[in-house]
Design an enzyme around this catalytic site. Sequence first.
Site, PDB file in Angstrom:
ATOM      1  N   ASP A 106       0.874  -1.179   0.000  1.00  0.00           N
ATOM      2  CA  ASP A 106       0.000   0.000   0.000  1.00  0.00           C
ATOM      3  C   ASP A 106       0.916   1.236   0.000  1.00  0.00           C
ATOM      4  O   ASP A 106       1.433   1.621  -1.047  1.00  0.00           O
ATOM      5  CB  ASP A 106      -0.886  -0.121   1.249  1.00  0.00           C
ATOM      6  N   ARG A 168      -9.916 -13.624   6.617  1.00  0.00           N
ATOM      7  CA  ARG A 168      -8.706 -14.195   5.994  1.00  0.00           C
ATOM      8  C   ARG A 168      -8.996 -15.512   5.275  1.00  0.00           C
ATOM      9  O   ARG A 168      -8.285 -15.897   4.353  1.00  0.00           O
ATOM     10  CB  ARG A 168      -7.628 -14.471   7.056  1.00  0.00           C
TER      11      ARG A 168
HETATM   12  P1  5GP Z   1       1.860  -0.479   3.772  1.00  0.00           P
HETATM   13  O1  5GP Z   1       2.891  -0.536   4.857  1.00  0.00           O
HETATM   14  O2  5GP Z   1       2.398  -0.760   2.383  1.00  0.00           O
HETATM   15  O3  5GP Z   1       1.058   0.788   3.819  1.00  0.00           O
HETATM   16  O4  5GP Z   1       0.805  -1.592   4.110  1.00  0.00           O
HETATM   17  C1  5GP Z   1       1.110  -2.905   3.992  1.00  0.00           C
HETATM   18  C2  5GP Z   1       0.262  -3.772   4.883  1.00  0.00           C
HETATM   19  O5  5GP Z   1      -0.974  -3.142   5.230  1.00  0.00           O
HETATM   20  C3  5GP Z   1      -0.091  -5.031   4.162  1.00  0.00           C
HETATM   21  O6  5GP Z   1       0.872  -6.034   4.373  1.00  0.00           O
HETATM   22  C4  5GP Z   1      -1.447  -5.369   4.755  1.00  0.00           C
HETATM   23  O7  5GP Z   1      -1.263  -6.117   5.935  1.00  0.00           O
HETATM   24  C5  5GP Z   1      -2.047  -4.033   5.111  1.00  0.00           C
HETATM   25  N1  5GP Z   1      -2.947  -3.551   4.048  1.00  0.00           N
HETATM   26  C6  5GP Z   1      -2.708  -2.592   3.116  1.00  0.00           C
HETATM   27  N2  5GP Z   1      -3.764  -2.429   2.315  1.00  0.00           N
HETATM   28  C7  5GP Z   1      -4.699  -3.305   2.745  1.00  0.00           C
HETATM   29  C8  5GP Z   1      -6.018  -3.634   2.289  1.00  0.00           C
HETATM   30  O8  5GP Z   1      -6.595  -3.095   1.336  1.00  0.00           O
HETATM   31  N3  5GP Z   1      -6.645  -4.628   2.979  1.00  0.00           N
HETATM   32  C9  5GP Z   1      -6.087  -5.273   4.055  1.00  0.00           C
HETATM   33  N4  5GP Z   1      -6.819  -6.228   4.626  1.00  0.00           N
HETATM   34  N5  5GP Z   1      -4.850  -4.992   4.490  1.00  0.00           N
HETATM   35  C10 5GP Z   1      -4.162  -4.021   3.837  1.00  0.00           C
END
Ligand code: 5GP
Length: 178
Positions: A106, A168
């Site tokens: 993300d 999940r």
């Molecule tokens: P980042 O650190 O890249 O912002 O987020 C990564 C983590 O956030 C992912 O490994 C996941 O656990 C969670 N995450 C990000 N986007 C989503 C989403 O749309 N749905 C869910 N369930 N988890 C997300």
Amino acid sequence: MKTVILHNKTFEVFIPETEISAIVHSMANQINNIGVKDPLFIAVMNGAFLFAADIMRNIIIPNAEISFIKLSSYSGTETTGKVNQLIGISDDISGRNIIILEDIVDTGITLEKIISLLEKENVADIKIAALLFKPDAYTKDISIDYIGKSIANDFVVGYGLDYDEIGRNLPHIYKLKN
Ligand code: 5GP
């Protein structure tokens, strides 16, 4: 099931399991074709548990190993911006060829944290495989080697991904219904 209700929110099917399976097979084939020597896959838990299992059963590289790292950065449906390392790598991984398996990238904060942790261990090489990628939310320069599917900034659940720990187990990937 076309829609599911999790914690009073309604989610609709976004990526059906047949499409997930095709994406995962294609990613495993790409990884098989790069000829990494004795790869150590590192799956980011909990979200990547199904993705990692499905990738691994399609990997045919000799001496492939898998290990797990657990981090958290989400509370509910919004990122907190903070990443806590919960479970790390205890074995000596210096000199190893690492392939990170991420469920979804993300903002990239989690990925950056994992890479900084791995670089401290003097690994030989790091490649990144992410099942899902949100390009509009991504804030980092780290290039992702294998992307299953790029998606919009929707909140998704299923196939390992949770909404406050539930969902999940769903075989399809769902997105929040507006
Ligand atoms: P980042 O650190 O890249 O912002 O987020 C990564 C983590 O956030 C992912 O490994 C996941 O656990 C969670 N995450 C990000 N986007 C989503 C989403 O749309 N749905 C869910 N369930 N988890 C997300």
